[in-house]
Structure formats: structure tokens, C-alpha cells
Design an enzyme around this catalytic site. Structure first.
Site, PDB file in Angstrom:
ATOM      1  N   ALA A  15       0.588  -1.191   0.006  1.00 36.64           N
ATOM      2  CA  ALA A  15      -0.200  -0.107  -0.061  1.00 36.64           C
ATOM      3  C   ALA A  15       0.896   1.200  -0.102  1.00 36.64           C
ATOM      4  O   ALA A  15       0.411   2.522   0.055  1.00 36.64           O
ATOM      5  CB  ALA A  15      -1.058   0.186   1.035  1.00 36.64           C
ATOM      6  N   ARG A  17       2.629   2.515  -2.480  1.00 33.41           N
ATOM      7  CA  ARG A  17       2.750   3.277  -3.739  1.00 33.41           C
ATOM      8  C   ARG A  17       1.998   2.695  -4.703  1.00 33.41           C
ATOM      9  O   ARG A  17       1.403   1.432  -4.575  1.00 33.41           O
ATOM     10  CB  ARG A  17       4.150   3.462  -3.896  1.00 33.41           C
ATOM     11  CG  ARG A  17       4.954   2.241  -4.219  1.00 33.41           C
ATOM     12  CD  ARG A  17       6.535   2.555  -4.060  1.00 33.41           C
ATOM     13  NE  ARG A  17       7.424   1.463  -3.592  1.00 33.41           N
ATOM     14  CZ  ARG A  17       7.877   0.498  -4.587  1.00 33.41           C
ATOM     15  NH1 ARG A  17       7.699   0.711  -5.661  1.00 33.41           N
ATOM     16  NH2 ARG A  17       8.546  -0.499  -4.021  1.00 33.41           N
ATOM     17  N   ASN A  90      -1.893  -7.452  -2.775  1.00 33.71           N
ATOM     18  CA  ASN A  90      -1.399  -6.747  -3.902  1.00 33.71           C
ATOM     19  C   ASN A  90       0.140  -6.525  -3.818  1.00 33.71           C
ATOM     20  O   ASN A  90       0.564  -6.387  -5.047  1.00 33.71           O
ATOM     21  CB  ASN A  90      -2.032  -5.307  -3.695  1.00 33.71           C
ATOM     22  CG  ASN A  90      -1.364  -4.217  -4.669  1.00 33.71           C
ATOM     23  OD1 ASN A  90      -1.417  -4.192  -6.038  1.00 33.71           O
ATOM     24  ND2 ASN A  90      -0.516  -3.457  -4.146  1.00 33.71           N
ATOM     25  N   SER A 142      -2.187 -10.446 -12.804  1.00 33.42           N
ATOM     26  CA  SER A 142      -1.603  -9.339 -13.910  1.00 33.42           C
ATOM     27  C   SER A 142      -2.148 -10.329 -15.259  1.00 33.42           C
ATOM     28  O   SER A 142      -2.242 -11.473 -15.339  1.00 33.42           O
ATOM     29  CB  SER A 142      -0.103  -9.594 -13.907  1.00 33.42           C
ATOM     30  OG  SER A 142       0.421  -9.297 -15.206  1.00 33.42           O
ATOM     31  N   TYR A 155       7.449 -14.348 -12.881  1.00 35.54           N
ATOM     32  CA  TYR A 155       6.286 -13.428 -12.733  1.00 35.54           C
ATOM     33  C   TYR A 155       5.041 -13.864 -13.374  1.00 35.54           C
ATOM     34  O   TYR A 155       4.091 -13.888 -12.608  1.00 35.54           O
ATOM     35  CB  TYR A 155       6.632 -12.108 -13.439  1.00 35.54           C
ATOM     36  CG  TYR A 155       5.547 -11.014 -13.032  1.00 35.54           C
ATOM     37  CD1 TYR A 155       5.642 -10.298 -11.776  1.00 35.54           C
ATOM     38  CD2 TYR A 155       4.731 -10.499 -14.001  1.00 35.54           C
ATOM     39  CE1 TYR A 155       4.729  -9.524 -11.630  1.00 35.54           C
ATOM     40  CE2 TYR A 155       3.736  -9.688 -13.707  1.00 35.54           C
ATOM     41  CZ  TYR A 155       3.806  -9.137 -12.526  1.00 35.54           C
ATOM     42  OH  TYR A 155       2.933  -7.990 -12.242  1.00 35.54           O
ATOM     43  N   ALA A 157       4.331 -17.167 -13.782  1.00 37.36           N
ATOM     44  CA  ALA A 157       3.889 -18.442 -13.076  1.00 37.36           C
ATOM     45  C   ALA A 157       3.181 -17.940 -11.967  1.00 37.36           C
ATOM     46  O   ALA A 157       2.278 -18.453 -11.209  1.00 37.36           O
ATOM     47  CB  ALA A 157       5.210 -19.400 -12.877  1.00 37.36           C
ATOM     48  N   LYS A 159       1.782 -15.172 -11.094  1.00 38.92           N
ATOM     49  CA  LYS A 159       0.461 -14.463 -11.267  1.00 38.92           C
ATOM     50  C   LYS A 159      -0.610 -15.408 -11.755  1.00 38.92           C
ATOM     51  O   LYS A 159      -2.001 -15.363 -11.436  1.00 38.92           O
ATOM     52  CB  LYS A 159       0.469 -13.139 -12.349  1.00 38.92           C
ATOM     53  CG  LYS A 159       1.519 -12.309 -11.773  1.00 38.92           C
ATOM     54  CD  LYS A 159       0.984 -11.827 -10.450  1.00 38.92           C
ATOM     55  CE  LYS A 159       1.625 -10.374  -9.930  1.00 38.92           C
ATOM     56  NZ  LYS A 159       1.044  -9.778  -8.866  1.00 38.92           N
TER      57      LYS A 159
HETATM   58  P1  NAP Z   1       4.974  -1.026  -7.481  1.00 36.41           P
HETATM   59  O1  NAP Z   1       4.865   0.648  -7.525  1.00 36.41           O
HETATM   60  O2  NAP Z   1       6.513  -1.281  -7.497  1.00 36.41           O
HETATM   61  O3  NAP Z   1       4.694  -1.314  -5.963  1.00 36.41           O
HETATM   62  C1  NAP Z   1       4.852  -2.588  -5.248  1.00 36.41           C
HETATM   63  C2  NAP Z   1       4.292  -2.482  -3.975  1.00 36.41           C
HETATM   64  O4  NAP Z   1       4.670  -3.646  -3.322  1.00 36.41           O
HETATM   65  C3  NAP Z   1       4.904  -1.410  -2.783  1.00 36.41           C
HETATM   66  O5  NAP Z   1       3.968  -1.027  -2.105  1.00 36.41           O
HETATM   67  C4  NAP Z   1       5.932  -2.243  -2.060  1.00 36.41           C
HETATM   68  O6  NAP Z   1       6.194  -1.925  -0.843  1.00 36.41           O
HETATM   69  C5  NAP Z   1       5.236  -3.625  -1.986  1.00 36.41           C
HETATM   70  N1  NAP Z   1       5.967  -4.754  -1.846  1.00 36.41           N
HETATM   71  C6  NAP Z   1       7.063  -5.451  -2.735  1.00 36.41           C
HETATM   72  N2  NAP Z   1       7.916  -6.373  -2.234  1.00 36.41           N
HETATM   73  C7  NAP Z   1       7.414  -6.551  -0.872  1.00 36.41           C
HETATM   74  C8  NAP Z   1       7.548  -7.319   0.354  1.00 36.41           C
HETATM   75  N3  NAP Z   1       8.444  -8.180   0.297  1.00 36.41           N
HETATM   76  N4  NAP Z   1       6.697  -7.081   1.510  1.00 36.41           N
HETATM   77  C9  NAP Z   1       5.923  -6.041   1.585  1.00 36.41           C
HETATM   78  N5  NAP Z   1       5.547  -5.342   0.587  1.00 36.41           N
HETATM   79  C10 NAP Z   1       6.177  -5.513  -0.623  1.00 36.41           C
HETATM   80  O7  NAP Z   1       4.044  -1.982  -8.070  1.00 36.41           O
HETATM   81  P2  NAP Z   1       2.860  -1.838  -8.786  1.00 36.41           P
HETATM   82  O8  NAP Z   1       2.983  -1.528 -10.054  1.00 36.41           O
HETATM   83  O9  NAP Z   1       1.731  -0.758  -8.057  1.00 36.41           O
HETATM   84  O10 NAP Z   1       2.054  -3.372  -8.632  1.00 36.41           O
HETATM   85  C11 NAP Z   1       1.330  -3.776  -7.678  1.00 36.41           C
HETATM   86  C12 NAP Z   1       0.633  -5.267  -7.777  1.00 36.41           C
HETATM   87  O11 NAP Z   1       0.163  -4.910  -8.964  1.00 36.41           O
HETATM   88  C13 NAP Z   1       1.733  -6.068  -8.007  1.00 36.41           C
HETATM   89  O12 NAP Z   1       1.295  -7.186  -7.301  1.00 36.41           O
HETATM   90  C14 NAP Z   1       1.869  -6.349  -9.517  1.00 36.41           C
HETATM   91  O13 NAP Z   1       2.508  -7.342  -9.853  1.00 36.41           O
HETATM   92  C15 NAP Z   1       0.596  -6.007 -10.020  1.00 36.41           C
HETATM   93  N6  NAP Z   1       0.473  -5.475 -11.313  1.00 36.41           N
HETATM   94  C16 NAP Z   1       1.148  -4.343 -11.800  1.00 36.41           C
HETATM   95  C17 NAP Z   1       1.089  -3.895 -13.089  1.00 36.41           C
HETATM   96  C18 NAP Z   1       1.723  -2.790 -13.747  1.00 36.41           C
HETATM   97  O14 NAP Z   1       1.452  -2.503 -14.576  1.00 36.41           O
HETATM   98  N7  NAP Z   1       2.112  -1.591 -12.805  1.00 36.41           N
HETATM   99  C19 NAP Z   1       0.217  -4.796 -14.022  1.00 36.41           C
HETATM  100  C20 NAP Z   1      -0.101  -5.819 -13.513  1.00 36.41           C
HETATM  101  C21 NAP Z   1      -0.289  -6.425 -12.172  1.00 36.41           C
HETATM  102  P3  NAP Z   1       7.637  -1.095  -0.272  1.00 36.41           P
HETATM  103  O15 NAP Z   1       7.307   0.058  -0.161  1.00 36.41           O
HETATM  104  O16 NAP Z   1       7.809  -1.939   0.931  1.00 36.41           O
HETATM  105  O17 NAP Z   1       8.588  -1.591  -1.384  1.00 36.41           O
END
Ligand code: NAP
Length: 247
Positions: A15, A17, A90, A142, A155, A157, A159
Site C-alpha cells: 500500500a 505506492r 497486492n 496480472s 512473474y 507463473a 500470477k
Molecule cells: P510498485 O509500484 O512497484 O509497488 C509495489 C508494492 O509492493 C509496494 O508497495 C511495495 O512496498 C510492495 N512490496 C514489494 N515487495 C514487498 C515485500 N516483500 N513485502 C511487503 N511489501 C512489498 O508496483 P505496482 O505496479 O503498484 O504493482 C502492484 C501489484 O500489481 C503487484 O502485485 C504487481 O505485480 C501488480 N501488477 C502491476 C501491473 C503494472 O503494470 N504496474 C500490472 C499487472 C499487475 P515497499 O514500499 O515496501 O517496497
């Protein structure tokens, strides 16, 4: 207000970002009390933004790959807030590489963060939800889990695994009115994709029928719907929010 979530308690991982932050803010705007989770104090800013918009929220520092800490979270929320209605799993990472060059440690990190953490969290959250005879678990998968993408075997696998996991769990808990659904975003403008887009210089408009990248708010709106009473009859569903890039 789109959907009334007044009185509901929601936990959102990742949560700090991007998509998770937008989901936390929108759930709060619909009236939910939000527990915003990320590593360290990373979710503090999201909580400040929620409070500034008049909502109620708390930040929790947890690394989702720390199973013991993650497992304890739903119970702790129920102790503090009296209930747990909505869990949005998430948090996610990418460690992209062609399979030939992929390091085992990178594979393990992606599976642990994106898939195993959702298992851990769901297992702990399901207990109070079954007792309440209500609950919503939403996993953020995803489009890559549906269609694959070169360089993203780990990734994809993780998702795709979420989709099978959600469908199986949905069948296990449906009789207690607990629903398990998946959101499959396309390419959304966040930290995660910015690096890829800049590197690859891809013309996304040619791949996305709606002609633009998604926004975190596009995904948050879908999460609010699936979390709402209006979505009570939807379970085991994969909601694609991808601008039509995969149908
Ligand atoms: P992002 O901006 O990189 O943010 C990732 C978030 O996950 C951050 O809040 C981060 O928290 C948290 N996180 C990562 N590793 C963690 C860990 N080990 N423990 C606790 N928190 C952790 O990514 P996003 O684009 O918003 O993506 C969010 C979700 O949507 C992900 O599951 C991603 O695979 C999925 N998604 C994204 C896209 C896209 O195009 N962006 C598309 C499809 C699916 P920290 O502040 O602690 O790092």
C-alpha cells in the site's frame, strides 16, 4: 461515493505506492477503515493521505515474505479493530530475465512475494471471515499470468498461480459467503512499469485497444467493486482491467 464500505475493515498489502496505494485511498473514500501494509514505515505516507481526506487508517510494517509476521497480521487486526472484511493481496515484484539466464534466487523471490505470501495471508484471514460468515479476498494478478510474456516466466507463473489458487479457495469457502476474486491489470503506470517502458520504448498504444496505459485508479475502482456488497454473487472470477490488451 461508488460503493458504500462504511463499517468495513480492509487490509491492503503493497500500500506504499502504485496500485496498492490507490486501492487503499479508494477503499477509504468508500468508508472502509484501512490497514495499509508495506515494508518498514513505507505505508505511513498513504495513511497520512487517507487521514487528510477524512478517513481512518493505520500503517503496518511487514515484509510479506516473512511468513510468521504476515500470518499474525489478520488476527492482530481483528483484535484491534474487531473484524476483518476485505483483504487485498497486492504486494508484488518482478525480477525479469530470460529463462536461460534466470537465477534460482530471483525465481524464489518472485514466487515468495507474489504467490506464497497470498497463500499465507489468505490462510490467516479466512479464519475470522468464516466466523463472520462474510469476507472478501482480492488477489492482484496480472495480464501476464493470463497471456505470458517473454522474460517473465517467474512473474507469469506467480500470477497464473494466483488465479488457480483463488478459484480453488473460492470453492472451499463459498458456503460461508466469503468470496475470492482476482484482478488482472494490464500495463499500469507505476514504478514497476516505468522502468520497463523507458527501457523498451514500446509503443503501447498499438497493443492496447483503448490506446493508453492503465492508471492505478482504474485498478482501485475494480477493487472497490469486488469488495462491495454489490459484488456478493461474484466469486472465483478474474476481472481483467487491461484496456482490451487481452480478451
Ligand atoms: P510498485 O509500484 O512497484 O509497488 C509495489 C508494492 O509492493 C509496494 O508497495 C511495495 O512496498 C510492495 N512490496 C514489494 N515487495 C514487498 C515485500 N516483500 N513485502 C511487503 N511489501 C512489498 O508496483 P505496482 O505496479 O503498484 O504493482 C502492484 C501489484 O500489481 C503487484 O502485485 C504487481 O505485480 C501488480 N501488477 C502491476 C501491473 C503494472 O503494470 N504496474 C500490472 C499487472 C499487475 P515497499 O514500499 O515496501 O517496497
Amino acid at each position: 461515493m461508488m460503493f458504500d464500505l462504511t463499517g468495513k475493515v480492509a487490509l491492503v498489502t503493497g500500500a506504499s505506492r502504485g496500485i496498492g496505494r490507490a486501492i487503499a485511498l479508494k477503499l477509504s473514500a468508500q468508508g472502509a477503515t484501512v490497514v495499509a501494509a508495506a515494508r518498514g514505515d513505507h505505508a505511513a505516507d498513504t495513511v497520512a493521505a487517507i487521514v487528510a481526506q477524512g478517513g481512518t487508517a493505520e500503517a503496518v510494517g511487514v515484509d510479506v515474505t516473512d511468513s510468521t509476521a504476515l500470518e499474525a497480521l489478520p488476527g492482530a487486526i481483528v483484535s484491534r479493530r474487531g473484524r476483518l472484511d476485505i483483504v487485498v493481496s497486492n504486494a508484488g515484484i518482478t525480477r525479469d530475465q530470460l529463462l536461460m539466464r534466470m537465477k534460482r534466487e530471483d525465481w524464489d523471490a518472485v514466487i515468495a512475494t507474489n504467490l506464497t505470501a497470498s497463500f499465507t495471508l489468505a490462510q490467516a484471514a479466512i479464519r475470522p471471515m468464516l466466523k463472520q460468515r462474510s469476507g472478501r479476498i482480492i488477489a492482484v494478478s496480472s495480464v501476464v499470468g493470463q497471456m505470458g510474456n517473454a522474460g517473465q516466466t517467474s512473474y507469469a507463473a506467480s500470477k497464473a498461480g494466483l488465479i488457480g489458487f483463488a478459484k480453488a479457495l473460492a470453492r472451499e469457502v463459498a458456503s460461508r459467503s466469503v468470496t475470492i476474486n482476482v484482478i488482472a491489470p494490464g500495463f499500469v503506470d507505476t514504478d514497476m512499469t516505468r522502468a520497463v517502458v523507458e527501457k523498451a520504448q514500446i509503443d503501447w498504444a498499438t497493443q492496447i485497444p483503448l490506446g493508453r496505459l492503465g492508471t492505478a485508479d482504474d485498478i482501485a475502482a475494480a477493487a472497490c467493486y469486488l469488495a462491495s456488497d454489490e459484488a456478493a454473487y461474484i466469486t472465483g472470477h478474474v476481472l481483467a482491467v487491461n484496456g482490451g490488451m487481452y480478451m
